[in-house]
Design an enzyme around this catalytic site. Structure first.
Site, PDB file in Angstrom:
ATOM      1  N   HIS A 287      -9.748   1.114  -1.022  1.00 23.85           N
ATOM      2  CA  HIS A 287      -7.972   1.658  -1.079  1.00 23.85           C
ATOM      3  C   HIS A 287      -7.599   0.734  -2.328  1.00 23.85           C
ATOM      4  CE1 HIS A 287      -4.367   0.764   0.291  1.00 23.85           C
ATOM      5  NE2 HIS A 287      -4.595   0.168   1.366  1.00 23.85           N
TER       6      HIS A 287
ATOM      7  N   CYS B 197       0.787  -1.146  -0.207  1.00 20.52           N
ATOM      8  CA  CYS B 197       0.013   0.012   0.084  1.00 20.52           C
ATOM      9  C   CYS B 197       0.787   1.113  -0.107  1.00 20.52           C
ATOM     10  CB  CYS B 197      -1.207   0.211   1.390  1.00 20.52           C
ATOM     11  SG  CYS B 197      -1.993  -1.832   1.214  1.00 20.52           S
TER      12      CYS B 197
ATOM     13  N   GLU C 270      -2.805   5.141  13.713  1.00 22.29           N
ATOM     14  CA  GLU C 270      -2.616   6.243  12.715  1.00 22.29           C
ATOM     15  C   GLU C 270      -2.681   7.738  13.550  1.00 22.29           C
ATOM     16  OE1 GLU C 270      -4.402   6.507   8.694  1.00 22.29           O
ATOM     17  OE2 GLU C 270      -2.952   8.273   8.293  1.00 22.29           O
TER      18      GLU C 270
ATOM     19  N   HIS D 130      -3.967   7.610   5.504  1.00 23.04           N
ATOM     20  CA  HIS D 130      -3.438   5.899   5.420  1.00 23.04           C
ATOM     21  C   HIS D 130      -5.053   5.388   5.386  1.00 23.04           C
ATOM     22  CE1 HIS D 130      -2.302   2.470   3.296  1.00 23.04           C
ATOM     23  NE2 HIS D 130      -3.089   2.005   4.273  1.00 23.04           N
TER      24      HIS D 130
ATOM     25  N   LYS E 244     -10.812   7.338   1.066  1.00 23.00           N
ATOM     26  CA  LYS E 244     -10.264   5.515   0.739  1.00 23.00           C
ATOM     27  C   LYS E 244     -12.034   5.604   1.125  1.00 23.00           C
ATOM     28  CE  LYS E 244      -6.023   3.741   2.034  1.00 23.00           C
ATOM     29  NZ  LYS E 244      -4.923   4.605   1.954  1.00 23.00           N
TER      30      LYS E 244
ATOM     31  N   PHE F 206       1.164  -3.222   4.812  1.00 20.58           N
ATOM     32  CA  PHE F 206       1.360  -4.555   5.061  1.00 20.58           C
ATOM     33  C   PHE F 206       2.805  -4.493   5.340  1.00 20.58           C
ATOM     34  CE2 PHE F 206      -2.578  -6.851   3.277  1.00 20.58           C
ATOM     35  CZ  PHE F 206      -3.361  -5.887   5.232  1.00 20.58           C
TER      36      PHE F 206
END
Lengths: 410, 89
Positions: A337, A168, A311, A300, A332, A396
């Site tokens: 995403h 990502c 976050e 994010h 998003k 990730f």
């Protein structure tokens, strides 16, 4: 024009996107401003036994219209999205194709997974249909660097050309590396970002098995959030050395001021606070800004339980008391995403937000989630004078990349 | 302990770093150092072993996955449901 690294600044002179809420910047931004989402029932393949049935699929995209070469039209969707977004960005920049000085140009365009749908089709042909051969273009369609190779051919980009891979954070890493190359003096122009086309049956099965997808929608930071929703598309910027852009009379959309990249080095799926916080701090330091200078953070914000709390904590660690004055949102909630492409799409949001003094909303927000207590711009975007913006990408594996943008002149 | 419970405990052990730890029906999964990704793997293994489907979302607090006993009860409930619907069909 400074040829060595000293004093070189980086302008954004073009942007291109392909998303489920608009397959170009104009449509995309109109949807963002009106708080429209593009998440719905997946229609591009039979769902069979999938119990996660939603995604943010790109619908109004015709490769024959948007891609200029036959090779791209015959390629995987991830290459088509990239090629289309790159054309849009280059066109906006006013640079002539092919580039006049292609040796001094870079293309850094990644993808989290490359041509996954092509791979799926090839395996189905071999394992299920027992075909004697795969389609001859299978290999080229799959390779993750195919998109960027097409872009280099499309525009005559003859300097550094490669992709990045960091799930990502892929697009943010690509844009950040291009920024560093221009600053460092090795190139004057770069096409940078990422693309993703990972909504297919096999990929959905893999995501479903990880149990991180929502069955009903993408609601970042909100109480009812229950997982992320896959999107797809591309987000690509044209970056240019400031004096190079000014000399040819280009419209400067924004200045890219800082890039921070770090790794948590701790866990594949559970992020920590320190890695993301350090990435934000490094980007701010490079931009020569204090935390209080940032007005908008495009988070994010994946709508997973793990990301959104973490976050929020990381933003608080970096911004201290100013965290409460920040406008934060996760777009998003509208475009889903976009995985590798997310940072590119969201970089375009940050630039547009500054240009129009408009903070996009986090839509679908019912009430703040547990420990989610920042101003996430719930449900309705709003006008605000915006000095500087930050775009967060956390992947990730704990791979973090943060970009800081400023207005064209300061 | 019955067959379902034994099978589930075997699956849990396979996914634990310290496989020697004592496990009873009252043991909390968190005490076995089982985290969200481990749990996705464990649920997959359980589904595969028993031929069932368990709705599990890593983003939600699942009371069914608090203790070993609650997992066993959940699996038994799904098995019973499946047998009932098979009988009806």
């Amino acid at each position: 024009m400074a040829l060595n690294g000293k004093g070189r600044r980086v302008a954004v002179t073009g942007m291109g996107v392909v998303t489920c809420i608009g397959a170009n910047v104009e449509k995309f931004w109109a949807a963002i401003k009106s708080g429209t989402h593009g998440i719905g029932a997946i229609e591009s393949f039979p769902l069979h036994d999938l119990y996660i049935k939603i995604g943010g699929e790109v619908r109004d995209f015709d490769p024959n219209e948007r891609c200029k070469s036959k090779a791209v039209i015959l390629s995987d969707r991830f290459s088509q999205y990239a090629s289309a977004a790159a054309y849009e960005a280059v066109q906006q920049s006013g640079l002539e194709t092919p580039f006049k000085n292609g040796e001094r140009a870079a293309a850094i365009v990644g993808s989290g997974a490359g041509g996954l749908s092509t791979l799926e089709k090839a395996y189905e042909d071999i394992f299920v249909h027992k075909k004697k051969a795969t389609h001859p273009l299978t290999l080229l369609r799959i390779i993750g660097s195919t998109a960027v190779a097409h872009i280099s051919i499309d525009h005559g980009i003859k300097g550094p050309v490669f992709g990045t891979v960091s799930a990502c954070s892929t697009a943010a890493h690509a844009i950040g590396l291009a920024f560093q190359m221009i600053k460092g003096g090795s190139v004057d122009v770069a096409v940078a970002g990422a693309s993703e086309a990972a909504i297919n049956y096999g990929s959905m099965r893999a995501w479903q098995a990880m149990r991180v997808l929502s069955p009903d929608g993408c609601y970042p930071f909100s109480k009812r959030r229950n997982g992320t929703v896959l999107g797809e598309g591309a987000g690509i910027l044209v970056l240019e050395e400031m004096e190079h852009a000014k000399a040819r009379g280009a419209t400067i959309l924004a200045e890219l001021l800082g890039f921070g990249m770090t790794s948590d080095a701790s866990d594949m799926v559970n992020p920590d606070i320190d890695g993301p916080a350090r990435a934000m701090q490094i980007a701010l330091a490079e931009a020569n800004l204090a935390p209080g200078d940032i007005d908008y953070v495009n988070a994010h914000g994946t709508a997973t339980s793990a990301n959104d709390i973490n976050e929020t904590r990381a933003i608080k660690k970096v911004f201290g008391a100013h965290a409460n004055r920040l406008s934060v949102s996760s777009t998003k909630s509208m475009h889903g995403h976009c995985l590798g492409a997310a940072g590119g799409v969201e970089a375009a949001v940050c630039v547009q937000a500054m240009r129009e003094g408009f903070i996009p909303a986090t839509i679908g927000f019912d009430a703040p989630g547990n420990e989610c207590d920042l101003d996430y711009t719930p449900n309705e975007g709003r006008h605000r004078d915006i000095g500087y913006t930050m775009s967060n990408s956390f992947a990730f594996g704990g791979l973090n990349a943060v970009l800081v943008f400023g207005p064209p002149s300061n | 302990m019955d067959d379902v419970a034994e099978k589930i405990i075997a699956i849990l052990r396979k996914n634990m770093r310290n496989q020697e730890k004592e496990i009873t029906l009252n043991t909390k999964l968190t005490d076995l150092e089982i985290e969200s990704l481990d749990l996705a793997v464990i649920v997959f293994d359980i589904e595969d072993t028993f031929g069932i489907q368990i709705p599990y979302n890593a983003n939600e607090e699942m009371v069914d996955f608090a203790t070993v006993g609650s997992v066993v009860e959940r699996v038994k409930a799904v098995l019973a449901e499946q047998n009932a619907s098979n009988a009806a069909a």
